[in-house]
Design a protein around this motif. Structure first.
Motif, PDB file in Angstrom:
ATOM      1  N   PHE A   1       0.797  -1.222   0.000  1.00 11.80           N
ATOM      2  CA  PHE A   1       0.000   0.000   0.000  1.00 11.80           C
ATOM      3  C   PHE A   1       0.831   1.275   0.000  1.00 11.80           C
ATOM      4  O   PHE A   1       0.284   2.368  -0.055  1.00 11.80           O
ATOM      5  CB  PHE A   1      -0.943   0.010   1.209  1.00 11.80           C
ATOM      6  CG  PHE A   1      -1.866  -1.170   1.251  1.00 11.80           C
ATOM      7  CD1 PHE A   1      -2.945  -1.255   0.381  1.00 11.80           C
ATOM      8  CD2 PHE A   1      -1.642  -2.211   2.129  1.00 11.80           C
ATOM      9  CE1 PHE A   1      -3.790  -2.346   0.407  1.00 11.80           C
ATOM     10  CE2 PHE A   1      -2.477  -3.305   2.169  1.00 11.80           C
ATOM     11  CZ  PHE A   1      -3.554  -3.382   1.299  1.00 11.80           C
ATOM     12  N   GLY A   2       2.144   1.160   0.094  1.00  6.00           N
ATOM     13  CA  GLY A   2       3.002   2.333   0.070  1.00  6.00           C
ATOM     14  C   GLY A   2       3.129   3.045   1.406  1.00  6.00           C
ATOM     15  O   GLY A   2       3.813   4.050   1.513  1.00  6.00           O
ATOM     16  N   THR A   3       2.453   2.556   2.404  1.00  2.00           N
ATOM     17  CA  THR A   3       2.545   3.131   3.746  1.00  2.00           C
ATOM     18  C   THR A   3       2.594   1.994   4.761  1.00  2.00           C
ATOM     19  O   THR A   3       1.856   1.019   4.626  1.00  2.00           O
ATOM     20  CB  THR A   3       1.366   4.069   4.060  1.00  2.00           C
ATOM     21  OG1 THR A   3       1.491   4.545   5.393  1.00  2.00           O
ATOM     22  CG2 THR A   3       0.028   3.396   3.878  1.00  2.00           C
ATOM     23  N   PRO A   4       3.435   2.095   5.748  1.00  2.00           N
ATOM     24  CA  PRO A   4       3.505   1.013   6.734  1.00  2.00           C
ATOM     25  C   PRO A   4       2.353   1.019   7.749  1.00  2.00           C
ATOM     26  O   PRO A   4       2.252   0.127   8.577  1.00  2.00           O
ATOM     27  CB  PRO A   4       4.833   1.272   7.449  1.00  2.00           C
ATOM     28  CG  PRO A   4       5.081   2.713   7.271  1.00  2.00           C
ATOM     29  CD  PRO A   4       4.480   3.095   5.956  1.00  2.00           C
ATOM     30  N   TYR A   5       1.464   1.987   7.653  1.00  2.00           N
ATOM     31  CA  TYR A   5       0.418   2.161   8.662  1.00  2.00           C
ATOM     32  C   TYR A   5      -0.959   1.654   8.244  1.00  2.00           C
ATOM     33  O   TYR A   5      -1.915   1.801   8.987  1.00  2.00           O
ATOM     34  CB  TYR A   5       0.307   3.640   9.045  1.00  2.00           C
ATOM     35  CG  TYR A   5       1.613   4.225   9.500  1.00  2.00           C
ATOM     36  CD1 TYR A   5       2.175   3.815  10.698  1.00  2.00           C
ATOM     37  CD2 TYR A   5       2.287   5.152   8.726  1.00  2.00           C
ATOM     38  CE1 TYR A   5       3.385   4.336  11.115  1.00  2.00           C
ATOM     39  CE2 TYR A   5       3.498   5.673   9.140  1.00  2.00           C
ATOM     40  CZ  TYR A   5       4.041   5.262  10.330  1.00  2.00           C
ATOM     41  OH  TYR A   5       5.232   5.767  10.748  1.00  2.00           O
ATOM     42  N   HIS A   6      -1.086   1.059   7.056  1.00  2.00           N
ATOM     43  CA  HIS A   6      -2.401   0.649   6.559  1.00  2.00           C
ATOM     44  C   HIS A   6      -3.089  -0.330   7.512  1.00  2.00           C
ATOM     45  O   HIS A   6      -4.222  -0.097   7.946  1.00  2.00           O
ATOM     46  CB  HIS A   6      -2.269   0.022   5.168  1.00  2.00           C
ATOM     47  CG  HIS A   6      -3.566  -0.483   4.619  1.00  2.00           C
ATOM     48  ND1 HIS A   6      -4.518   0.370   4.116  1.00  2.00           N
ATOM     49  CD2 HIS A   6      -4.078  -1.733   4.528  1.00  2.00           C
ATOM     50  CE1 HIS A   6      -5.561  -0.343   3.726  1.00  2.00           C
ATOM     51  NE2 HIS A   6      -5.317  -1.628   3.954  1.00  2.00           N
ATOM     52  N   TYR A   7      -2.444  -1.438   7.829  1.00  2.00           N
ATOM     53  CA  TYR A   7      -3.049  -2.436   8.721  1.00  2.00           C
ATOM     54  C   TYR A   7      -3.162  -1.917  10.151  1.00  2.00           C
ATOM     55  O   TYR A   7      -4.097  -2.286  10.871  1.00  2.00           O
ATOM     56  CB  TYR A   7      -2.252  -3.741   8.690  1.00  2.00           C
ATOM     57  CG  TYR A   7      -2.391  -4.473   7.373  1.00  2.00           C
ATOM     58  CD1 TYR A   7      -3.608  -4.972   6.954  1.00  2.00           C
ATOM     59  CD2 TYR A   7      -1.281  -4.664   6.560  1.00  2.00           C
ATOM     60  CE1 TYR A   7      -3.735  -5.635   5.754  1.00  2.00           C
ATOM     61  CE2 TYR A   7      -1.396  -5.328   5.349  1.00  2.00           C
ATOM     62  CZ  TYR A   7      -2.627  -5.817   4.951  1.00  2.00           C
ATOM     63  OH  TYR A   7      -2.743  -6.467   3.765  1.00  2.00           O
ATOM     64  N   LEU A   8      -2.247  -1.071  10.557  1.00  2.00           N
ATOM     65  CA  LEU A   8      -2.324  -0.479  11.894  1.00  2.00           C
ATOM     66  C   LEU A   8      -3.592   0.355  12.037  1.00  2.00           C
ATOM     67  O   LEU A   8      -4.329   0.224  13.019  1.00  2.00           O
ATOM     68  CB  LEU A   8      -1.088   0.371  12.175  1.00  2.00           C
ATOM     69  CG  LEU A   8      -1.090   1.137  13.491  1.00  2.00           C
ATOM     70  CD1 LEU A   8      -0.996   0.178  14.666  1.00  2.00           C
ATOM     71  CD2 LEU A   8       0.053   2.137  13.519  1.00  2.00           C
ATOM     72  N   VAL A   9      -3.861   1.181  11.054  1.00  2.00           N
ATOM     73  CA  VAL A   9      -5.056   2.029  11.098  1.00  2.00           C
ATOM     74  C   VAL A   9      -6.314   1.163  11.083  1.00  2.00           C
ATOM     75  O   VAL A   9      -7.261   1.413  11.840  1.00  2.00           O
ATOM     76  CB  VAL A   9      -5.046   3.036   9.926  1.00  2.00           C
ATOM     77  CG1 VAL A   9      -6.375   3.757   9.817  1.00  2.00           C
ATOM     78  CG2 VAL A   9      -3.909   4.029  10.097  1.00  2.00           C
TER      79      VAL A   9
END
Length: 82
Positions: free
Chosen positions: A47-55
């Motif tokens: 997704f280009g961001t490491p925070y997708h699953y975190l969010v």
């Protein structure tokens, strides 16, 4: 018949509730950190961001907490009507 002071009982219950809430908060925090550390690289690659699953996980946890609070507030007399 055992007579106890209501204040002492309510204090014990409140202290127990506080301990349980603290433990739940700690477990939620550890779970959120674990999800982030386990999915950071995959999320960054996909997704280009490491925070997708975190969010997504935090949103799910907040939704579950809101449902839990709603269930805790709901009077027990209304449950048979549901």
């Amino acid at each position: 018949m055992v007579l106890t002071r209501p204040n002492s009982i309510s204090r014990r219950l409140m202290s127990l509730d506080g301990v349980i809430l603290l433990l739940v908060a700690i477990l939620l925090g550890v779970g959120i950190i674990t999800v982030f550390s386990a999915t950071m690289l995959r999320s960054a690659n996909e997704f280009g961001t490491p925070y997708h699953y975190l969010v997504r996980h935090i949103v799910s946890v907040l939704f579950a907490v809101m449902i839990g609070l709603g269930a805790a507030i709901l009077p027990l007399k209304t449950l048979p009507r549901l």
